[in-house]
Design a protein around this motif. Structure first.
Motif, mmCIF file in Angstrom:
data_model
loop_
_atom_site.group_PDB
_atom_site.id
_atom_site.type_symbol
_atom_site.label_atom_id
_atom_site.label_comp_id
_atom_site.label_asym_id
_atom_site.label_seq_id
_atom_site.Cartn_x
_atom_site.Cartn_y
_atom_site.Cartn_z
ATOM 1 N N SER A 14 -21.518 6.847 21.831
ATOM 2 C CA SER A 14 -22.303 6.907 23.067
ATOM 3 C C SER A 14 -23.328 8.024 23.000
ATOM 4 O O SER A 14 -24.389 7.923 23.604
ATOM 5 C CB SER A 14 -21.387 7.087 24.270
ATOM 6 O OG SER A 14 -20.882 8.398 24.272
ATOM 7 N N ASN A 24 -26.137 6.733 20.591
ATOM 8 C CA ASN A 24 -26.865 5.557 21.053
ATOM 9 C C ASN A 24 -26.870 5.506 22.569
ATOM 10 O O ASN A 24 -26.237 4.683 23.181
ATOM 11 C CB ASN A 24 -26.160 4.322 20.473
ATOM 12 C CG ASN A 24 -27.148 3.206 20.284
ATOM 13 O OD1 ASN A 24 -28.301 3.305 20.714
ATOM 14 N ND2 ASN A 24 -26.683 2.146 19.673
ATOM 15 N N PRO A 25 -27.578 6.430 23.201
ATOM 16 C CA PRO A 25 -27.437 6.574 24.655
ATOM 17 C C PRO A 25 -27.885 5.337 25.419
ATOM 18 O O PRO A 25 -27.494 5.147 26.566
ATOM 19 C CB PRO A 25 -28.313 7.777 24.972
ATOM 20 C CG PRO A 25 -29.150 8.020 23.782
ATOM 21 C CD PRO A 25 -28.548 7.334 22.616
ATOM 22 N N HIS A 55 -14.150 3.271 28.434
ATOM 23 C CA HIS A 55 -14.967 3.536 27.261
ATOM 24 C C HIS A 55 -16.401 3.111 27.469
ATOM 25 O O HIS A 55 -16.688 2.179 28.200
ATOM 26 C CB HIS A 55 -14.367 2.831 26.053
ATOM 27 C CG HIS A 55 -13.031 3.388 25.707
ATOM 28 N ND1 HIS A 55 -11.868 2.869 26.201
ATOM 29 C CD2 HIS A 55 -12.683 4.455 24.953
ATOM 30 C CE1 HIS A 55 -10.854 3.576 25.751
ATOM 31 N NE2 HIS A 55 -11.316 4.543 24.998
ATOM 32 N N ALA A 56 -17.299 3.810 26.800
ATOM 33 C CA ALA A 56 -18.724 3.555 26.984
ATOM 34 C C ALA A 56 -19.199 2.436 26.076
ATOM 35 O O ALA A 56 -19.897 1.518 26.514
ATOM 36 C CB ALA A 56 -19.509 4.824 26.718
ATOM 37 N N VAL A 57 -18.846 2.505 24.825
ATOM 38 C CA VAL A 57 -19.394 1.550 23.871
ATOM 39 C C VAL A 57 -18.330 0.562 23.429
ATOM 40 O O VAL A 57 -18.523 -0.649 23.485
ATOM 41 C CB VAL A 57 -19.961 2.300 22.643
ATOM 42 C CG1 VAL A 57 -20.581 1.313 21.679
ATOM 43 C CG2 VAL A 57 -20.978 3.335 23.090
ATOM 44 N N ASN A 113 -27.088 2.328 25.045
ATOM 45 C CA ASN A 113 -26.049 1.324 25.219
ATOM 46 C C ASN A 113 -25.098 1.620 26.362
ATOM 47 O O ASN A 113 -24.255 0.808 26.683
ATOM 48 C CB ASN A 113 -25.226 1.200 23.942
ATOM 49 C CG ASN A 113 -25.927 0.258 22.979
ATOM 50 O OD1 ASN A 113 -27.000 -0.243 23.288
ATOM 51 N ND2 ASN A 113 -25.336 0.042 21.830
ATOM 52 N N ILE A 114 -25.220 2.810 26.929
ATOM 53 C CA ILE A 114 -24.235 3.153 27.953
ATOM 54 C C ILE A 114 -24.393 2.230 29.142
ATOM 55 O O ILE A 114 -25.392 2.235 29.847
ATOM 56 C CB ILE A 114 -24.395 4.613 28.404
ATOM 57 C CG1 ILE A 114 -24.155 5.534 27.221
ATOM 58 C CG2 ILE A 114 -23.429 4.930 29.522
ATOM 59 C CD1 ILE A 114 -24.329 6.977 27.543
ATOM 60 N N ASN A 165 -21.758 4.464 33.608
ATOM 61 C CA ASN A 165 -22.081 5.871 33.777
ATOM 62 C C ASN A 165 -20.860 6.746 33.963
ATOM 63 O O ASN A 165 -20.944 7.955 33.902
ATOM 64 C CB ASN A 165 -23.024 6.053 34.965
ATOM 65 C CG ASN A 165 -24.422 5.645 34.592
ATOM 66 O OD1 ASN A 165 -24.794 5.737 33.423
ATOM 67 N ND2 ASN A 165 -25.176 5.163 35.556
ATOM 68 N N ASP A 218 -15.701 6.492 20.272
ATOM 69 C CA ASP A 218 -16.441 5.970 21.417
ATOM 70 C C ASP A 218 -17.445 7.002 21.920
ATOM 71 O O ASP A 218 -18.613 6.720 22.143
ATOM 72 C CB ASP A 218 -15.456 5.598 22.511
ATOM 73 C CG ASP A 218 -16.158 5.086 23.743
ATOM 74 O OD1 ASP A 218 -16.858 4.085 23.618
ATOM 75 O OD2 ASP A 218 -16.003 5.719 24.810
ATOM 76 N N LYS A 219 -16.938 8.211 22.049
ATOM 77 C CA LYS A 219 -17.788 9.305 22.529
ATOM 78 C C LYS A 219 -18.951 9.537 21.581
ATOM 79 O O LYS A 219 -20.101 9.660 21.993
ATOM 80 C CB LYS A 219 -16.930 10.568 22.622
ATOM 81 C CG LYS A 219 -17.530 11.612 23.474
ATOM 82 C CD LYS A 219 -16.623 11.940 24.627
ATOM 83 C CE LYS A 219 -17.170 11.448 25.929
ATOM 84 N NZ LYS A 219 -16.308 11.661 27.046
#
Lengths: 497, 568
Positions: A275, A278-279, A299-301, A281-282, A285, A271-272
């Motif tokens: 992210s 592919n910034p 999770h971000a993505v 898609n965040i 925050n 996930d990290k």
């Protein structure tokens, strides 16, 4: 051999008395104070300290008994107001209590060794491998916990299974559950094994489901289990909802502060990685870089994981080995394998797993490792990895030498002795560690590189402030790969049997 | 990893033993050091730190001089130059890590976790580089060769002589390595109390190895280095001197000139080594004398605290300090020390042999410890190390000595709050000695039981008479007495074991009593005094024992014989 090893290990444990201790030390001191100075009804309500009592009743009773000895050392530790109290006498008492209760573990080792077929591996190797287990030394005698006594009870229960004393085994295991409920992870294997091989007939048939034996034995086991539970929970009969909320806190996050090397560590890392790649898609925050260190983590993505998902995944993956155990002929070693698998599966996919839980897998696997080469192979990889993944618990620099040496000694002895037991072919052992492939060897030796990076290169590169979480993340990512590999390999090995 | 299957189990044993020994050292590092948290003077730890401060901040000529920047009253440098250089290097590294560690004035009494870790690491490094490899090399190259020689000799003579059931061969070298590294004295003093003994003792062991390998020049250089690291190595200097001198005496078939040449070679080596090490002070006579004076502080009195030597023990009965002044006392010490070291050193000179060399080292250093002026309780380590080297030849007696040597330091250990470490390390040592004895007896007797089998055989030798009911009790006693006379060595062995066990128990009881009992107010030093008198009694006994052992050894004629073969 057991006596000598015990004495020598106890000396090392004594030497570790002034070592760093984690907050668990204060946790247990607080429980001593609670059980000593409050009436039973209030034990599970007390919250002066943030470390409330969250172990099952028998453990509370255990602390209650200990607190009576504590009065001879220092009465100050038994006052609830004395938060973070650690006089020399308190440290001495608490450390000694761990060292002395470890003798139950030694007794368990003795029982297990006697239950195995005769041979020098049970007389010379297994006691040393079990007693000097470096994970236990790190977690109990440096970090501070009472795992020794728990694993002692587990070993007694296992030895009863090996000897065919099923009722006793059930009794001890229920006691264990009432000491620390994390052993629920192992319960499925016990349940299935006892149901199949104690309650049902040898050959499965429809009629056997209604036989007298089934009813009688089920009632017996049920009476034992319920009896122990009643005895432990009866004093708290009016407060059971409160006790249960303390025991199962689901508010904690998916991963512990430092990610245990399990499937979710891998998931978090991916996930990290995504992210960062592919910034755009965040969407959230909150998934900042330091996110790994706080309790709540979203999770971000990838989709965020809820407790239900982890539970259902764990159950689904535990089922196949259980069915296999149900079908297999009666062989106590298969029960042990199943125990290992159910422990490992819940370690990999459980909710808020602690890295210490890996010991639940390593210790039963250790018994198997002296008997069978395939088990030995998995044990070697898993024990090295699992113990390495405990390193971040002992973060102070003064412990670096100790933890490295303990692990090195244990791993070297394990490789050396198991290689002797299983007599590896001498001609092709030149470029790999004994019993392992080339790739596995490279992977395990990679731990050296990981260690060097974590302790040296990371600081030299000056990444300390930029990416403070990177070494930990990298460690758990690296270890989780190996643990998942071991799990898959062992899973297939058991199912194919 | 590559060739793990080809390595013998002996080497594995050494490997594991060494790792365990390092682990014990690392664990002991976590305990408190001397003078932790006790201003204003602190202890040896602060002394070493202070030397780092002095050497890095002052020019080399002022290191030993009293000046406004260097108050000699506060832990002034009183070790030889090599220590000072070592402290200089460590101080530079310390300053690089954290400038507060060695800041002039400001850093006095500096204590922090990171500094403790740094200091402990420097000791560990010294140990890893000097002491540990030296011990391994010694047993591997010196003892193992001798054991092989002995084994082949017994193989040859087996048919001729009946082998006694008790005959113990040289103790397993790999086990001796492990026991040597586990010796608690060095671990406690270096890694607990805080000193750098392992460096000078390691250099000393290297010198012994060189002597045993007949590399006399190398041995001289190494010993000079050890001596220049710590002047206490003077305890060992006489056997080196006399042994080297005896090698210069021309053997049959050699000319006087060759002896003289080797003497000059050795003398020059000493001179050159010393000059290089003392270079900064050599050309300045005043300063030179000051440096010398710093290292031999004669004004300090005959003993400090409680030491288990003769003077301190006799002091109970006879107050020396009231009768003699310091100077007279010094003369008494000098005279008694000289007469005590005379027998073993004269014997070493007149009838040299390499086996005797180690014994002479024990005897000389023990004599110094017992009789000389200004002895510290830690100086027993200087005796303990040669005893460690002798361990394979008399395991039980040496173990006994080593145990008592650690026991004699208990007052210091209690003062440094190292009791837990002491108990743990000593228990570890005793248990591992017991295991190795068991293992080695099992090997020699080829049986499942080790020590028990040994006692059984002793019993058979001493008490086994053909019992029949006709004998009266008195005849039976006579028979047993006769049997004992015939097997005197077995009787001695039995007596040795019984005394060792009794003596160990006494030590344990004394130690426990000193912890539990509060001594009466009139005698606050009661227990330290009893402990040192008790250990002193042992040391005197050991002094006689080792002297007898040395004097009863024959001369080694190997060199002379070889020469004759060549010339004929």
């Amino acid at each position: 051999m057991i006596i000598a090893t015990t004495l020598l290990t106890s000396c090392v444990k004594l030497l570790l008395i002034p070592a760093y201790k984690s907050t668990d030390f204060e946790v247990h001191r607080n429980w001593l104070a609670i059980t000593h100075s409050l009436p039973i009804e209030k034990w599970y309500y007390e919250d002066t300290s943030e470390w409330t009592l969250d172990y099952p009743p028998l453990f509370a009773w255990f602390e209650y008994v200990l607190s009576h000895f504590a009065t001879y050392f220092d009465k100050g530790m038994l006052k609830i107001e004395n938060i973070n109290y650690d006089s020399d006498m308190t440290i001495l008492f608490q450390r000694l209590s761990v060292i002395l209760t470890d003798f139950l573990y030694i007794y368990g080792v003795h029982r297990v060794c006697n239950a195995l077929p005769k041979g020098w591996n049970r007389e010379m190797v297994l006691p040393v491998l079990l007693i000097t287990n470096c994970g236990l030394i790190m977690v109990d005698h440096i970090h501070f916990q009472y795992n020794g006594i728990m694993y002692g009870i587990l070993l007694i229960s296992i030895s009863d299974i090996l000897n065919g004393q099923h009722k006793w085994s059930a009794f001890w295991f229920t006691i264990l559950l009432n000491m620390k409920h994390i052993y629920l992870y192992l319960a499925p294997a016990y349940f299935i094994y006892l149901l199949r091989h104690y309650c049902l007939n040898k050959t499965l048939s429809f009629q056997s489901l209604f036989s007298q034996k089934l009813v009688k034995n089920l009632c017996e086991l049920g009476a034992i289990v319920l009896g122990v539970f009643t005895a432990s929970f009866l004093p708290f009969i009016y407060h059971i909802p409160q006790v249960l909320t303390r025991l199962f806190p689901f508010k904690r996050g998916l991963s512990h502060a430092y990610w245990a090397p399990n499937f979710w560590a891998l998931y978090n890392t991916i996930d990290k990685g995504l992210s960062i790649l592919n910034p755009k898609n965040i969407s959230n925050n909150r998934a900042s870089m330091t996110g790994g260190l706080v309790k709540e983590y979203s999770h971000a993505v990838l989709p965020t994981i809820s407790p239900i998902i982890t539970i259902s995944l764990t159950i689904a993956l535990t089922l196949p080995p259980m069915i296999k155990l149900f079908i297999l002929n009666k062989e106590p070693y298969d029960f042990l394998r199943c125990l290992v698998l159910s422990g490992l599966t819940s370690f990999l996919f459980g909710w808020h797993v602690h890295e210490k839980a890996i010991l639940m897998v390593i210790i039963p696997l250790c018994i198997l490792s002296v008997l069978n080469q395939k088990d030995a192979k998995i044990f070697l990889i898993l024990s090295t990895l699992g113990h390495y993944s405990l390193f971040p618990l002992l973060y102070p620099a003064s412990l670096t030498f100790v933890k490295v040496l303990v692990l090195l000694l244990y791993a070297c002895y394990a490789f050396y002795s198991l290689q002797k037991i299983h007599q590896v072919n001498k001609s092709n052992c030149s470029y790999t560690l004994p019993l392992l492939h080339f790739i596995e060897t490279v992977y395990l030796l990679g731990l050296v590189a990981v260690f060097l990076y974590e302790n040296l290169i990371h600081k030299l590169l000056g990444f300390e402030k930029k990416f403070p979480f990177l070494p930990l993340m990298f460690t758990s990512f690296y270890c989780s790969l190996g643990v998942i590999y071991c799990w898959a390999k062992y899973y297939l090995y058991f199912l194919k049997k | 990893m590559l060739m793990y299957c080809k390595i013998s189990s002996e080497i594995w044993l050494v490997f594991f033993g060494t790792l365990v020994a390092i682990l014990l050292r690392c664990c002991t590092m976590l305990h408190s050091y001397s003078g932790q948290g006790t201003p204003p003077m602190y202890g040896d730890y602060e002394a070493q730190r202070h030397w780092m401060e002095i050497t890095t901040n002052l020019p080399i000529r002022e290191w030993y001089q009293n000046s406004s920047n260097n108050n000699l009253e506060y832990w002034g440098l009183d070790y030889p130059p090599l220590t000072a250089y070592h402290m200089f290097i460590c101080g530079k590294i310390a300053g690089f890590i954290n400038a507060n560690f060695t800041d002039l004035y400001q850093s006095r009494g500096h204590e922090s976790e990171s500094h403790k870790l740094f200091m402990r690491t420097t000791v560990l490094l010294g140990d890893l580089v000097f002491y540990i490899p030296a011990v391994i090399l010694y047993y591997y190259f010196c003892v193992r060769l001798e054991k092989k020689r002995e084994d082949s000799a017994t193989m040859r003579t087996r048919k001729k002589s009946k082998k006694s059931v008790l005959d113990l061969k040289i103790f397993e070298p790999s086990l001796s390595v492990v026991l040597g590294l586990l010796y608690p004295g060095i671990i406690l003093i270096d890694h607990g109390h805080f000193q750098y003994n392992s460096i000078s003792l390691g250099l000393f062991i290297y010198a012994v190895i060189a002597i045993l390998y007949k590399r006399h020049i190398v041995a001289t250089v190494l010993f000079c280095l050890a001596l220049n690291y710590k002047q206490m190595e003077l305890y060992h200097s006489l056997p080196f001197f006399f042994y080297l001198l005896s090698t210069c005496v021309p053997k049959p078939g050699q000319t006087t000139l060759s002896g003289l040449v080797s003497l000059i070679k050795i003398g020059l080596t000493v001179l050159i080594t010393f000059t290089i090490i003392w270079l900064p002070w050599v050309f300045d006579p005043n300063n030179f004398l000051q440096v010398l004076h710093r290292q031999f502080p004669l004004a300090r009195g005959v003993f400090e605290d409680k030491v288990s030597n003769v003077w301190c023990s006799l002091n109970v009965l006879f107050k020396f300090k009231t009768v003699f002044n310091n100077h007279q006392m010094m003369r008494v010490c000098l005279f008694s020390t000289l007469s005590a070291i005379l027998p073993s050193n004269v014997d070493l000179f007149l009838r040299p042999s390499r086996k005797k060399f180690v014994l002479a080292l024990i005897n000389t250093s023990l004599a110094f410890f017992l009789f000389s002026y200004q002895v510290h309780e830690k100086s027993i380590l200087l005796v303990a190390v040669p005893v460690l080297l002798y361990f394979p030849y008399a395991p039980f007696a040496c173990f006994w000595f080593l145990f008592v040597s650690v026991f004699s330091m208990t007052p210091l250990i209690v003062k440094d709050r190292l009791i837990i470490a002491f108990v743990a390390l000593v228990t570890f040592y005793i248990v591992s000695f017991r295991i190795s004895i068991e293992h080695s007896f099992k090997n020699t007797f080829n049986s499942n039981e080790g020590l028990l089998e040994y006692y059984r055989r002793l019993g058979v030798l001493l008490f086994n008479i053909e019992l029949s009911k006709k004998y009266k009790f008195s005849t039976m006693l006579m028979l047993i007495y006769n049997k004992m006379l015939q097997n005197r060595h077995a009787l001695y062995a039995l007596m040795l074991h019984v005394t060792i066990i009794v003596s160990l128990f006494n030590c344990i009881i004394l130690f426990c009593m000193s912890l539990v009992w509060q001594p009466p107010k009139r005698y606050p030093d009661l227990f330290p005094l009893i402990i040192s008198a008790y250990s002193c009694m042992h040391f005197v006994g050991f002094f006689i024992y080792f002297n007898v052992r040395q004097l009863s050894l024959p001369q080694e004629f190997e060199d002379i014989r070889n020469v004759k073969v060549k010339s004929s």
